[in-house]
Design a protein around this motif. Structure first.
Motif, PDB file in Angstrom:
ATOM      1  N   GLY B  43      -9.015  10.805   4.607  1.00 28.54           N
ATOM      2  CA  GLY B  43      -7.968   9.909   4.125  1.00 28.54           C
ATOM      3  C   GLY B  43      -6.833   9.665   5.104  1.00 28.54           C
ATOM      4  N   GLY B  44      -6.956  10.119   6.351  1.00 27.13           N
ATOM      5  CA  GLY B  44      -5.908   9.857   7.332  1.00 27.13           C
ATOM      6  C   GLY B  44      -6.170   8.558   8.076  1.00 27.13           C
ATOM      7  N   ARG B  96      -4.266  -2.918   0.483  1.00 27.27           N
ATOM      8  CA  ARG B  96      -3.144  -2.007   0.721  1.00 27.27           C
ATOM      9  C   ARG B  96      -3.492  -0.644   0.154  1.00 27.27           C
ATOM     10  NH1 ARG B  96       3.239  -2.238  -1.258  1.00 27.27           N
ATOM     11  NH2 ARG B  96       3.386   0.016  -1.475  1.00 27.27           N
ATOM     12  N   MET B  97      -3.365   0.390   0.956  1.00 25.96           N
ATOM     13  CA  MET B  97      -3.564   1.753   0.468  1.00 25.96           C
ATOM     14  C   MET B  97      -2.319   2.558   0.832  1.00 25.96           C
ATOM     15  SD  MET B  97      -7.529   2.192   1.664  1.00 25.96           S
ATOM     16  CE  MET B  97      -7.931   3.792   0.986  1.00 25.96           C
ATOM     17  N   ASP B  98      -1.665   3.102  -0.181  1.00 27.40           N
ATOM     18  CA  ASP B  98      -0.435   3.848   0.075  1.00 27.40           C
ATOM     19  C   ASP B  98      -0.750   5.200   0.708  1.00 27.40           C
ATOM     20  OD1 ASP B  98       0.873   1.756  -1.047  1.00 27.40           O
ATOM     21  OD2 ASP B  98       1.525   2.811  -2.855  1.00 27.40           O
ATOM     22  N   PRO B  99      -0.143   5.520   1.842  1.00 23.76           N
ATOM     23  CA  PRO B  99      -0.320   6.872   2.386  1.00 23.76           C
ATOM     24  C   PRO B  99       0.532   7.865   1.591  1.00 23.76           C
ATOM     25  CG  PRO B  99       1.164   5.629   3.788  1.00 23.76           C
ATOM     26  CD  PRO B  99       0.743   4.691   2.684  1.00 23.76           C
ATOM     27  N   MET B 100       0.216   9.131   1.710  1.00 24.23           N
ATOM     28  CA  MET B 100       0.903  10.142   0.882  1.00 24.23           C
ATOM     29  C   MET B 100       2.432  10.103   1.006  1.00 24.23           C
ATOM     30  SD  MET B 100       0.162  12.015  -1.603  1.00 24.23           S
ATOM     31  CE  MET B 100      -1.617  11.978  -1.628  1.00 24.23           C
ATOM     32  N   PRO B 101       3.004   9.911   2.207  1.00 25.43           N
ATOM     33  CA  PRO B 101       4.476   9.857   2.257  1.00 25.43           C
ATOM     34  C   PRO B 101       5.058   8.700   1.438  1.00 25.43           C
ATOM     35  CG  PRO B 101       3.590  10.210   4.459  1.00 25.43           C
ATOM     36  CD  PRO B 101       2.412   9.920   3.569  1.00 25.43           C
ATOM     37  N   ILE B 103       3.493   7.561  -1.365  1.00 19.13           N
ATOM     38  CA  ILE B 103       3.267   7.994  -2.749  1.00 19.13           C
ATOM     39  C   ILE B 103       4.350   8.981  -3.189  1.00 19.13           C
ATOM     40  CG2 ILE B 103       1.708   9.318  -4.235  1.00 19.13           C
ATOM     41  CD1 ILE B 103      -0.641   8.070  -2.772  1.00 19.13           C
ATOM     42  N   THR B 104       4.710   9.901  -2.308  1.00 19.98           N
ATOM     43  CA  THR B 104       5.715  10.903  -2.693  1.00 19.98           C
ATOM     44  C   THR B 104       7.138  10.350  -2.598  1.00 19.98           C
ATOM     45  OG1 THR B 104       5.909  11.756  -0.439  1.00 19.98           O
ATOM     46  CG2 THR B 104       4.305  12.837  -1.861  1.00 19.98           C
ATOM     47  N   ALA B 107       8.654   7.864   2.246  1.00 21.76           N
ATOM     48  CA  ALA B 107       8.682   6.710   3.164  1.00 21.76           C
ATOM     49  C   ALA B 107       8.387   5.447   2.363  1.00 21.76           C
ATOM     50  CB  ALA B 107       7.649   6.880   4.266  1.00 21.76           C
ATOM     51  N   LYS B 108       8.672   4.311   2.980  1.00 21.64           N
ATOM     52  CA  LYS B 108       8.489   3.034   2.285  1.00 21.64           C
ATOM     53  C   LYS B 108       7.368   2.256   2.971  1.00 21.64           C
ATOM     54  CE  LYS B 108      11.183  -1.111   1.307  1.00 21.64           C
ATOM     55  NZ  LYS B 108      10.480  -1.944   2.285  1.00 21.64           N
ATOM     56  N   TYR B 109       6.522   1.644   2.166  1.00 22.18           N
ATOM     57  CA  TYR B 109       5.461   0.781   2.705  1.00 22.18           C
ATOM     58  C   TYR B 109       6.120  -0.523   3.134  1.00 22.18           C
ATOM     59  CZ  TYR B 109       0.599  -0.891   3.034  1.00 22.18           C
ATOM     60  OH  TYR B 109      -0.621  -1.332   3.481  1.00 22.18           O
ATOM     61  N   PRO B 110       6.032  -0.910   4.401  1.00 24.08           N
ATOM     62  CA  PRO B 110       6.737  -2.123   4.852  1.00 24.08           C
ATOM     63  C   PRO B 110       6.314  -3.363   4.052  1.00 24.08           C
ATOM     64  CG  PRO B 110       5.817  -0.919   6.724  1.00 24.08           C
ATOM     65  CD  PRO B 110       5.273  -0.273   5.490  1.00 24.08           C
TER      66      PRO B 110
END
Ligand SMILES: Cc1ncc(C[n+]2csc(CCOP(=O)(O)OP(=O)(O)O)c2C)c(N)n1
Ligand code: SF4
Ligand code: SF4
Lengths: 576, 186
Positions: B43-44, B96-101, B103-104, B107-110
């Motif tokens: 998933g990375g 679009r797939m949200d990375p863990m940062p 999701i938690t 961080a913000k998805y641009p």
């Protein structure tokens, strides 16, 4: 016809063409696919050993018995293998013995970045380093010839970029190697001090002979382009340097990196005004050059850390700066690896986090439980360390601390080197609780069978190590089996076992979600009963996210494992 | 020709690079592919490089060196931007797939990645998931993207089709051929 092959696949092909008949390895990125590709050749006996030390011993045994043998490992695997290897250097071989070790510059999948070339020097074992898949195959065959001619094990050093890059390879016929005769020869194979004294002298003679060989072998070659700049490089950095400098420099390409030649380097240096040694990690070739009185530029121009690139080499050598590239307009959030949707480990970590325990960790997919939101692990050192570290912490801080500490270790890792730590706990009156995260596979390295799965590397059924009787057998009276998705029961069991002033083992059992035998179906959905408590978000499942302020399950990622249904306090998550 | 394939572990980028590599080999080029195995597959961010030409030395592609970037996910496309040559092409799946940062909440998805990319690169976008669903299986999104990429190269369509036939397991072949056609026709 030439065919595209991974470096690892080409090493396997080389082993086949060389007539290898016995291969024993333990998986480890980036070396794993060598052994996995050996499986394609029916006439080679191949196995996953429980750890690298055993693998090396099996290969050494096969070699002494007259077969051409191989063992493959990642760089840290060589630490585990080191004990038999240092003495196999003294015994030498009968059939050729080749040990393939894959370094991981840049730590794509590793806990450190050690440079395995030190082992060649320390154990006095010849080491070859190919630069692409074609050389992977050629050098493997050459390694067997050298091994038998000079009576030595031979290392092949790989790296992530050589092992995991594909390039074109010409396939050839298998050679007609026949099992050599086996004769009892204690002077050579029984390393008592009296025999070893003599063998050490033989090793020193061998290195002298190999150094002579290094001067003339075509493994090392000079490309004289009539330029003032000289580059000495091996392995993947040779390719980077070629791409960066083309014919604008002279090259000394080293295919044999231990022992290193002396005259060849001196002659090469004489032709150049300035010589760069370009090598990732430690200054091994550089130090050798200095020791023989050749002045070079090395780590004063290049870093000790990580991987190199052609652009970096170009800049260091020619001073040429690359053009400023396009850039994103804002910081791009990182995407670290996470446990898969449906991963059995997620249930365990959810409970451990809830209980707020100190958790000594180990190496495997479950190491990913160190990242947010699970953030469970206190330590990760090397394979098997969770058990000893937990015992050490308990001895340092006392029984109360031990009651709030658990070790977590995977099935493959437990067999690799966790069982000895458990014996220590029992023998030395420890009280620690060990969780064996049994997902029925060696997950992290790409799903290899191991002694607990009941199957061999060829997928044949075999006797399965029974973890319950194994743990009881070494003296652990409290052995409990539990499903990590039954989070309430797991919580109860962990509380009960950690409270005991005795060693306990909890076998947390559920197969890896990626196994073919695991058939989760459909997916889950968040219904309007959701009160946005965000408990499900604590699982760190990549399928559960927030969309426009609402909890949301991404159906393209969810596999319907049902763990989130079990943790939602309001019954708001339903299976489709 | 330097082609970089980026995506999220598990999206099937490896198959795409292998098909591309075989196609280039068949066309008579020297080829190198650099893959990612191991940890980041979970998933990375994953990156593979495919390079072909007269003679290829390094298997990796540096900043400013990719002629084409094939991105399986929006954020990964954005991350790969510095690797694109000026004037290069980006083929981007709009998933679009949200990375863990993200999701938690760390961080913000641009926002509006497509727009931002279009400002500096030659951008081709596609909804590969929808096309794969149409072909019969969302897992074939990677082959939809291969179809789209095929159109941007000079290699004949038959070479691609033939390679897919040889690379993909028989039971998935029909879906994958359909997925390829859908991508190629976009
Ligand atoms: C000495 C050593 N050998 C090999 C490896 C590579 N490696 C990392 S994790 C792992 C095994 C993981 O399997 P398991 O313990 O069953 O956990 P899982 O990944 O299945 O959760 C291996 C072999 C290593 N890190 N160190
Ligand atoms: S491969 Fe298996 S054990 Fe590893 S993270 Fe994925 S589901 Fe978990
Ligand atoms: S969303 Fe729920 S059911 Fe789906 S994979 Fe994640 S935990 Fe399992």
């Amino acid at each position: 016809m030439k065919r595209l092959m991974l470096g690892n696949e080409a090493v396997a092909r080389g082993a086949y063409e060389a007539g290898v008949t016995v291969v024993s390895s333990y998986p480890g990125t980036p070396s794993t696919e060598i052994t996995e590709n050996i499986v394609k050749y029916d006439d080679i006996y191949v196995e996953w050993a429980p750890n690298e030390k055993v693998a090396a011993e099996v290969a050494a045994g096969a070699s002494i018995a007259g077969a051409r043998a191989m063992s493959c490992m990642k760089h840290v695997g060589l630490n585990v293998m080191a004990d038999p290897v240092f003495t196999a250097s003294y015994t030498g071989v009968n059939g050729g013995l080749v040990l393939c070790v894959a370094d991981d510059q840049g730590m794509h999948s590793s806990q450190n970045e050690q440079d395995s070339r030190h082992y060649a020097q320390a154990a006095k074992i010849a080491m070859l380093e190919p630069s692409d898949s074609g050389e992977c195959k050629e050098f493997t065959k050459k390694a067997y010839e050298l091994s038998e001619e000079y009576d030595t094990p031979v290392f092949i050093r790989l790296s992530t970029r050589v092992s995991h890059s594909q390039s074109l390879v010409e396939e050839e016929e298998k050679c007609g190697y026949a099992l050599r005769d086996y004769k009892k020869d204690p002077g050579k194979y029984v390393m008592t001090p009296a025999n070893a004294v003599k063998r050490h002298a033989a090793v020193e003679e061998r290195i002298k002979a190999l150094t002579k060989f290094a001067e003339t072998t075509d493994l090392n070659r000079i490309e004289d382009n009539g330029k003032k700049i000289g580059v000495i490089a091996a392995g993947i950095t040779y390719m980077y340097a070629k791409e960066a400098l083309g014919n604008e420099a002279n090259f000394l390409k080293l295919g044999m990196i231990y022992p290193l030649p002396e005259k060849l380097i001196k002659d090469f240096a004489k032709k150049c005004d300035i010589v760069y040694v370009i090598e990732e990690l430690d200054p091994i070739i550089e130090n050798h050059c200095r020791a023989i009185g050749v002045s070079v530029k090395g780590k004063d121009a290049f870093t000790l850390l990580g991987e190199y690139t052609p652009a970096m080499i170009k800049k260091a050598v020619t001073g040429e700066e690359p053009e400023e590239p396009l850039r994103a307009e804002e910081p791009v959030p990182v995407r670290p690896p996470v446990m898969c949707a449906g991963c059995p480990h997620r249930g365990t970590y959810y409970v451990l986090k809830k209980l707020g325990l100190t958790v000594t960790g180990d190496i495997g997919c479950y190491t990913l439980g160190s990242a947010p939101p699970l953030e469970c692990l206190d330590t990760t050192i090397c394979m098997g360390a969770s058990v000893g570290v937990s015992h050490g912490m308990a001895k340092a801080r006392g029984e109360e601390f031990a009651k709030n500490t658990v070790a977590v270790i995977g099935d493959s890792t437990f067999i690799h080197s966790g069982i000895t730590g458990l014996i220590d706990i029992v023998y030395n009156k420890g009280v620690s609780t060990v969780l064996i995260l049994d997902n029925s596979i060696t997950g992290m390295t790409g799903h290899q069978d191991n002694p607990t799965t009941g199957y061999t590397i060829r997928g044949e059924k075999t006797r399965q190590v029974n973890l319950i009787t194994l743990c009881r057998g070494v003296g652990v009276d409290n052995v409990v089996v539990c499903d990590p998705f039954d989070v309430k029961e797991l919580e109860r069991v962990i509380k009960e076992e950690t409270a005991k002033a005795e060693p306990s083992v909890i076998i947390v059992q559920r197969p890896c979600a990626l196994l073919k035998s695991v058939k989760y179906t459909g997916h889950c959905e968040i219904t309007d009963k959701c009160r946005k408590c965000k408990v499900c978000m604590k699982l760190g499942c990549p399928a559960i996210t927030v969309k426009d302020g609402e909890m949301f399950i991404d159906v393209t990622q969810c596999n319907g494992c049902g763990l989130c249904v079990n943790v939602c306090p309001f019954g708001a998550i339903e299976k489709e | 020709m330097n082609i970089m394939i980026v995506g999220v572990g598990g999206q099937g980028t490896l198959l795409a690079s292998r098909i591309l590599g075989r196609v280039a080999t068949k066309s008579g080029y020297d080829v190198k592919i650099s893959e990612v195995h191991g940890m980041s597959q979970r998933g990375g961010s994953v990156v593979t490089y495919v390079k072909y030409g007269e003679k290829i030395y390094s298997p990796i592609i540096g900043e400013g060196e990719a002629d084409i970037i094939l991105a399986f996910e929006l954020l990964e496309a954005y991350r790969a931007l510095p690797y694109l040559k000026k004037g290069g092409t980006m083929i981007v799946n709009t998933q679009r797939m949200d990375p863990m940062p993200v999701i938690t909440g760390a961080a913000k998805y641009p926002d509006n990645i497509e727009e931002k990319l279009a400002r500096s690169v030659d951008l081709i976008t596609a909804d590969a998931l929808a096309a794969a669903a149409e072909a019969g299986n969302i897992r074939a999104a990677n082959v939809v993207l291969i179809g789209l990429l095929a159109k941007s190269t000079e290699v004949e369509k038959d070479v691609w089709l033939d390679t897919i036939r040889r690379t993909v397991p028989p039971r998935f072949l029909e879906v994958n051929l359909k997925a390829f056609e859908l991508g190629y026709g976009m």
